[in-house]
Design a protein around this motif. Structure first.
Motif, PDB file in Angstrom:
ATOM      1  N   MET A   1      33.540  73.238  28.679  1.00  0.00           N
ATOM      2  CA  MET A   1      33.949  73.818  27.395  1.00  0.00           C
ATOM      3  C   MET A   1      33.244  75.159  27.230  1.00  0.00           C
ATOM      4  O   MET A   1      32.051  75.281  27.442  1.00  0.00           O
ATOM      5  CB  MET A   1      33.561  72.846  26.284  1.00  0.00           C
ATOM      6  CG  MET A   1      33.882  73.324  24.914  1.00  0.00           C
ATOM      7  SD  MET A   1      35.607  72.920  24.583  1.00  0.00           S
ATOM      8  CE  MET A   1      35.715  73.385  22.908  1.00  0.00           C
ATOM      9  N   THR A   2      34.013  76.163  26.851  1.00  0.00           N
ATOM     10  CA  THR A   2      33.416  77.474  26.655  1.00  0.00           C
ATOM     11  C   THR A   2      32.792  77.556  25.274  1.00  0.00           C
ATOM     12  O   THR A   2      33.141  76.823  24.364  1.00  0.00           O
ATOM     13  CB  THR A   2      34.458  78.595  26.816  1.00  0.00           C
ATOM     14  OG1 THR A   2      35.487  78.395  25.867  1.00  0.00           O
ATOM     15  CG2 THR A   2      35.032  78.593  28.217  1.00  0.00           C
ATOM     16  N   SER A   3      31.869  78.472  25.141  1.00  0.00           N
ATOM     17  CA  SER A   3      31.207  78.646  23.852  1.00  0.00           C
ATOM     18  C   SER A   3      32.082  79.501  22.946  1.00  0.00           C
ATOM     19  O   SER A   3      32.965  80.209  23.407  1.00  0.00           O
ATOM     20  CB  SER A   3      29.853  79.316  24.070  1.00  0.00           C
ATOM     21  OG  SER A   3      30.019  80.572  24.679  1.00  0.00           O
ATOM     22  N   PRO A   4      31.844  79.441  21.643  1.00  0.00           N
ATOM     23  CA  PRO A   4      32.637  80.261  20.718  1.00  0.00           C
ATOM     24  C   PRO A   4      32.414  81.749  21.005  1.00  0.00           C
ATOM     25  O   PRO A   4      31.304  82.165  21.340  1.00  0.00           O
ATOM     26  CB  PRO A   4      32.099  79.894  19.341  1.00  0.00           C
ATOM     27  CG  PRO A   4      31.214  78.719  19.521  1.00  0.00           C
ATOM     28  CD  PRO A   4      30.851  78.634  20.964  1.00  0.00           C
ATOM     29  N   ARG A  15      27.661  81.786  30.581  1.00  0.00           N
ATOM     30  CA  ARG A  15      27.523  80.735  31.593  1.00  0.00           C
ATOM     31  C   ARG A  15      28.606  79.656  31.478  1.00  0.00           C
ATOM     32  O   ARG A  15      29.216  79.302  32.491  1.00  0.00           O
ATOM     33  CB  ARG A  15      26.133  80.106  31.544  1.00  0.00           C
ATOM     34  CG  ARG A  15      25.930  79.074  32.644  1.00  0.00           C
ATOM     35  CD  ARG A  15      24.548  78.474  32.583  1.00  0.00           C
ATOM     36  NE  ARG A  15      23.533  79.491  32.726  1.00  0.00           N
ATOM     37  CZ  ARG A  15      22.802  79.676  33.818  1.00  0.00           C
ATOM     38  NH1 ARG A  15      22.959  78.892  34.841  1.00  0.00           N
ATOM     39  NH2 ARG A  15      21.911  80.632  33.867  1.00  0.00           N
ATOM     40  N   PRO A  16      28.884  79.130  30.276  1.00  0.00           N
ATOM     41  CA  PRO A  16      29.937  78.108  30.207  1.00  0.00           C
ATOM     42  C   PRO A  16      31.303  78.611  30.668  1.00  0.00           C
ATOM     43  O   PRO A  16      32.028  77.920  31.372  1.00  0.00           O
ATOM     44  CB  PRO A  16      29.966  77.713  28.722  1.00  0.00           C
ATOM     45  CG  PRO A  16      28.599  78.043  28.215  1.00  0.00           C
ATOM     46  CD  PRO A  16      28.192  79.265  28.986  1.00  0.00           C
ATOM     47  N   GLY A  21      35.424  78.964  34.937  1.00  0.00           N
ATOM     48  CA  GLY A  21      36.295  79.821  35.731  1.00  0.00           C
ATOM     49  C   GLY A  21      35.962  79.902  37.202  1.00  0.00           C
ATOM     50  O   GLY A  21      36.551  80.698  37.931  1.00  0.00           O
ATOM     51  N   TYR A  22      35.022  79.062  37.663  1.00  0.00           N
ATOM     52  CA  TYR A  22      34.571  79.166  39.058  1.00  0.00           C
ATOM     53  C   TYR A  22      35.739  79.118  40.052  1.00  0.00           C
ATOM     54  O   TYR A  22      35.856  79.980  40.923  1.00  0.00           O
ATOM     55  CB  TYR A  22      33.551  78.068  39.374  1.00  0.00           C
ATOM     56  CG  TYR A  22      33.096  78.107  40.809  1.00  0.00           C
ATOM     57  CD1 TYR A  22      32.154  79.037  41.219  1.00  0.00           C
ATOM     58  CD2 TYR A  22      33.638  77.245  41.760  1.00  0.00           C
ATOM     59  CE1 TYR A  22      31.751  79.099  42.538  1.00  0.00           C
ATOM     60  CE2 TYR A  22      33.243  77.302  43.077  1.00  0.00           C
ATOM     61  CZ  TYR A  22      32.297  78.227  43.469  1.00  0.00           C
ATOM     62  OH  TYR A  22      31.907  78.299  44.777  1.00  0.00           O
ATOM     63  N   ARG A  71      40.304  84.467  29.394  1.00  0.00           N
ATOM     64  CA  ARG A  71      39.897  83.454  28.423  1.00  0.00           C
ATOM     65  C   ARG A  71      39.519  82.141  29.108  1.00  0.00           C
ATOM     66  O   ARG A  71      38.612  81.441  28.681  1.00  0.00           O
ATOM     67  CB  ARG A  71      41.028  83.201  27.418  1.00  0.00           C
ATOM     68  CG  ARG A  71      40.592  82.358  26.226  1.00  0.00           C
ATOM     69  CD  ARG A  71      41.756  81.947  25.348  1.00  0.00           C
ATOM     70  NE  ARG A  71      42.601  80.948  25.977  1.00  0.00           N
ATOM     71  CZ  ARG A  71      42.288  79.656  26.128  1.00  0.00           C
ATOM     72  NH1 ARG A  71      41.128  79.202  25.707  1.00  0.00           N
ATOM     73  NH2 ARG A  71      43.128  78.814  26.701  1.00  0.00           N
ATOM     74  N   LEU A  72      40.181  81.861  30.228  1.00  0.00           N
ATOM     75  CA  LEU A  72      39.924  80.619  30.966  1.00  0.00           C
ATOM     76  C   LEU A  72      38.780  80.736  31.964  1.00  0.00           C
ATOM     77  O   LEU A  72      38.559  79.843  32.772  1.00  0.00           O
ATOM     78  CB  LEU A  72      41.203  80.174  31.685  1.00  0.00           C
ATOM     79  CG  LEU A  72      42.344  79.759  30.764  1.00  0.00           C
ATOM     80  CD1 LEU A  72      43.630  79.575  31.555  1.00  0.00           C
ATOM     81  CD2 LEU A  72      41.982  78.492  30.001  1.00  0.00           C
TER      82      LEU A  72
END
Length: 116
Positions: A1-4, A15-16, A21-22, A71-72
């Motif tokens: 989950m990405t951060s806001p 980092r998230p 997206g790795y 975004r992803l």
């Protein structure tokens, strides 16, 4: 989950998001080699199958949805490798990142007014 995201409509590559997206970035980095580019151009689906892309990432690549790729978790420097194979002019990617159509982007961001 990405951060806001702290800036509206601007994905923060933290980092998230980098972790999320790795696979997308690894896939795009694979286009640095002549073999990777040839495989992508010969059979894009088979090339994408080599990587653990999420369904959303795969859809964004297939649609050439540059803003969604970022975004992803896509790093723009890697994502641009897709545009080099495609090829997609950098100004079209800039317009997508700004949420504008190409003409609006050229007129407002680059100060270029064109008539078709």
């Amino acid at each position: 989950m990405t951060s806001p995201d702290r800036i509206p409509d601007t994905p923060l590559f933290d980092r998230p998001r980098a972790n999320a997206g790795y696979a997308l970035n690894k896939m795009a980095m694979g286009l640095s080699s002549p073999e990777g580019r040839a495989a992508f151009l010969a059979d894009e689906d088979a090339y994408l199958d080599r990587f653990a892309l999420t369904p959303d990432q795969r859809a964004a690549v297939k649609a050439r949805d540059w803003a969604e790729m970022v975004r992803l978790g896509g790093n723009l420097f890697y994502i641009l490798k897709i545009s080099a194979v495609d090829p997609t002019p950098i100004r079209e990617i800039g317009a997508a990142q700004a949420g504008m159509d190409l003409q609006e982007f050229l007129d407002t961001r680059l100060g270029k007014v064109t008539n078709g």
